[in-house]
Scaffold this motif. Sequence first.
Motif, mmCIF file in Angstrom:
data_model
loop_
_atom_site.group_PDB
_atom_site.id
_atom_site.type_symbol
_atom_site.label_atom_id
_atom_site.label_comp_id
_atom_site.label_asym_id
_atom_site.label_seq_id
_atom_site.Cartn_x
_atom_site.Cartn_y
_atom_site.Cartn_z
ATOM 1 N N VAL A 83 0.869 -1.181 0.000
ATOM 2 C CA VAL A 83 0.000 0.000 0.000
ATOM 3 C C VAL A 83 0.907 1.233 0.000
ATOM 4 O O VAL A 83 1.758 1.382 0.875
ATOM 5 N N LEU A 84 0.721 2.075 -0.991
ATOM 6 C CA LEU A 84 1.551 3.277 -1.135
ATOM 7 C C LEU A 84 0.817 4.500 -0.588
ATOM 8 O O LEU A 84 -0.388 4.648 -0.787
ATOM 9 N N SER A 85 1.545 5.382 0.071
ATOM 10 C CA SER A 85 0.947 6.633 0.551
ATOM 11 C C SER A 85 1.233 7.780 -0.412
ATOM 12 O O SER A 85 0.574 8.818 -0.371
ATOM 13 N N GLU A 86 2.226 7.584 -1.277
ATOM 14 C CA GLU A 86 2.572 8.587 -2.289
ATOM 15 C C GLU A 86 3.310 7.894 -3.427
ATOM 16 O O GLU A 86 3.791 6.778 -3.285
ATOM 17 N N PHE A 87 3.388 8.573 -4.547
ATOM 18 C CA PHE A 87 4.027 7.986 -5.711
ATOM 19 C C PHE A 87 4.391 9.108 -6.672
ATOM 20 O O PHE A 87 3.645 10.080 -6.793
ATOM 21 N N ILE A 88 5.503 8.985 -7.363
ATOM 22 C CA ILE A 88 5.916 9.971 -8.368
ATOM 23 C C ILE A 88 5.910 9.285 -9.726
ATOM 24 O O ILE A 88 6.513 8.232 -9.906
ATOM 25 N N SER A 89 5.198 9.883 -10.677
ATOM 26 C CA SER A 89 5.161 9.370 -12.049
ATOM 27 C C SER A 89 5.915 10.330 -12.956
ATOM 28 O O SER A 89 5.526 11.490 -13.099
ATOM 29 N N PRO A 90 7.016 9.881 -13.564
ATOM 30 C CA PRO A 90 7.754 10.750 -14.489
ATOM 31 C C PRO A 90 7.030 10.836 -15.837
ATOM 32 O O PRO A 90 6.442 9.862 -16.300
ATOM 33 N N LEU A 91 7.072 12.004 -16.442
ATOM 34 C CA LEU A 91 6.479 12.227 -17.762
ATOM 35 C C LEU A 91 7.554 12.680 -18.729
ATOM 36 O O LEU A 91 8.457 13.425 -18.356
ATOM 37 N N GLN A 92 7.431 12.237 -19.956
ATOM 38 C CA GLN A 92 8.282 12.728 -21.030
ATOM 39 C C GLN A 92 7.407 13.515 -22.006
ATOM 40 O O GLN A 92 6.180 13.414 -21.978
ATOM 41 N N GLN A 93 8.016 14.275 -22.878
ATOM 42 C CA GLN A 93 7.253 15.068 -23.836
ATOM 43 C C GLN A 93 6.396 14.154 -24.688
ATOM 44 O O GLN A 93 6.847 13.114 -25.164
ATOM 45 N N GLY A 94 5.138 14.527 -24.864
ATOM 46 C CA GLY A 94 4.185 13.741 -25.644
ATOM 47 C C GLY A 94 3.156 13.093 -24.739
ATOM 48 O O GLY A 94 3.013 13.444 -23.573
ATOM 49 N N TRP A 95 2.429 12.132 -25.301
ATOM 50 C CA TRP A 95 1.400 11.434 -24.534
ATOM 51 C C TRP A 95 2.035 10.370 -23.656
ATOM 52 O O TRP A 95 2.886 9.613 -24.102
ATOM 53 N N ASN A 96 1.601 10.305 -22.401
ATOM 54 C CA ASN A 96 2.099 9.360 -21.415
ATOM 55 C C ASN A 96 0.928 8.527 -20.896
ATOM 56 O O ASN A 96 -0.102 9.081 -20.487
ATOM 57 N N LEU A 97 1.070 7.207 -20.909
ATOM 58 C CA LEU A 97 0.051 6.291 -20.392
ATOM 59 C C LEU A 97 0.498 5.854 -19.004
ATOM 60 O O LEU A 97 1.423 5.054 -18.861
ATOM 61 N N ILE A 98 -0.129 6.431 -17.978
ATOM 62 C CA ILE A 98 0.246 6.143 -16.601
ATOM 63 C C ILE A 98 -1.007 5.763 -15.821
ATOM 64 O O ILE A 98 -2.060 5.523 -16.420
ATOM 65 N N GLY A 99 -0.928 5.695 -14.505
ATOM 66 C CA GLY A 99 -2.094 5.305 -13.734
ATOM 67 C C GLY A 99 -2.021 5.726 -12.287
ATOM 68 O O GLY A 99 -0.967 6.119 -11.784
ATOM 69 N N ILE A 112 0.531 17.326 -7.438
ATOM 70 C CA ILE A 112 1.603 18.311 -7.605
ATOM 71 C C ILE A 112 2.343 17.968 -8.904
ATOM 72 O O ILE A 112 2.747 16.830 -9.122
ATOM 73 N N ILE A 113 2.521 18.960 -9.748
ATOM 74 C CA ILE A 113 3.285 18.815 -10.991
ATOM 75 C C ILE A 113 4.617 19.518 -10.774
ATOM 76 O O ILE A 113 4.659 20.698 -10.418
ATOM 77 N N THR A 114 5.718 18.771 -10.973
ATOM 78 C CA THR A 114 7.050 19.336 -10.774
ATOM 79 C C THR A 114 7.755 19.468 -12.124
ATOM 80 O O THR A 114 7.817 18.512 -12.896
ATOM 81 N N TYR A 115 8.261 20.666 -12.382
ATOM 82 C CA TYR A 115 9.007 20.936 -13.608
ATOM 83 C C TYR A 115 10.103 21.951 -13.277
ATOM 84 O O TYR A 115 9.833 22.967 -12.622
ATOM 85 N N PHE A 163 4.113 18.746 -22.402
ATOM 86 C CA PHE A 163 4.730 19.541 -23.462
ATOM 87 C C PHE A 163 6.255 19.614 -23.309
ATOM 88 O O PHE A 163 6.927 20.201 -24.154
ATOM 89 N N PHE A 164 6.761 18.997 -22.204
ATOM 90 C CA PHE A 164 8.198 19.032 -21.923
ATOM 91 C C PHE A 164 8.644 17.682 -21.387
ATOM 92 O O PHE A 164 7.857 16.918 -20.854
ATOM 93 N N ASP A 165 9.941 17.396 -21.491
ATOM 94 C CA ASP A 165 10.543 16.228 -20.841
ATOM 95 C C ASP A 165 10.756 16.536 -19.360
ATOM 96 O O ASP A 165 10.761 17.712 -18.943
ATOM 97 N N ASP A 166 10.981 15.476 -18.585
ATOM 98 C CA ASP A 166 11.369 15.587 -17.179
ATOM 99 C C ASP A 166 10.349 16.352 -16.320
ATOM 100 O O ASP A 166 10.707 17.201 -15.508
ATOM 101 N N VAL A 167 9.086 16.008 -16.503
ATOM 102 C CA VAL A 167 8.000 16.521 -15.673
ATOM 103 C C VAL A 167 7.590 15.378 -14.745
ATOM 104 O O VAL A 167 7.655 14.208 -15.120
ATOM 105 N N GLU A 168 7.172 15.682 -13.532
ATOM 106 C CA GLU A 168 6.734 14.662 -12.585
ATOM 107 C C GLU A 168 5.359 14.983 -12.034
ATOM 108 O O GLU A 168 5.038 16.153 -11.794
ATOM 109 N N ILE A 169 4.553 13.942 -11.815
ATOM 110 C CA ILE A 169 3.268 14.059 -11.143
ATOM 111 C C ILE A 169 3.387 13.333 -9.813
ATOM 112 O O ILE A 169 3.825 12.190 -9.765
ATOM 113 N N SER A 170 2.998 13.985 -8.733
ATOM 114 C CA SER A 170 2.981 13.317 -7.425
ATOM 115 C C SER A 170 1.753 13.771 -6.635
ATOM 116 O O SER A 170 1.111 14.735 -6.961
#
Length: 170
Positions: A83-99, A112-115, A163-170
């Motif tokens: 069971v996770l209390s938090e998680f970071i999903s990295p994004l690259q430029q373009g469409w990302n299939l995450i969950g 939170i979006i980190t760039y 729209f950019f590389d090296d973006v994170e969703i947490s």
Amino acid sequence: DDSDNTFTISKPESTTELETGWHLLSPPLGGNHDLVGEEVFYNTAYDCSDGCESLETVNSGTGFYVRSYGETNYEDFTFNGEVLSEFISPLQQGWNLIGNPLVTPVDINSLIITYNNTDFSWWEASDSLGIISPTPIIYDNESGGHIGTAELVTAAGFWVHSFFDDVEIS
């Protein structure tokens, strides 16, 4: 003050009903999940982030498609893991299939979006700064198509455009 923090108690398994039709899913628990060996699905699961290739394993936070034909004994699916209390999903430029890798639904306004080492709200990162698309896209089995959403339910896979590389969703 911890009064604004969320507290979740859950067992290390999550079961979700699987209606007939296509589903865009993601493991709601930590770890690497064997989709074949655990016999979670009767039919093949697919990673469609770059073409559509069959999957045998999937990590937390990864979105994938699977189709149900209403087979007996496959009306629901169960994932086991941490069971996770938090998680970071990295994004690259373009469409990302995450969950959503959490056992709880997530409102996009709480993400939170980190760039460039700076944190932004979903609204700031999408509407104000143009870092990501304004709405995550899920697959809606009832309508038989993709739609936008403001809430990422448990075990939901989704598409988000960066729209950019090296973006994170947490």
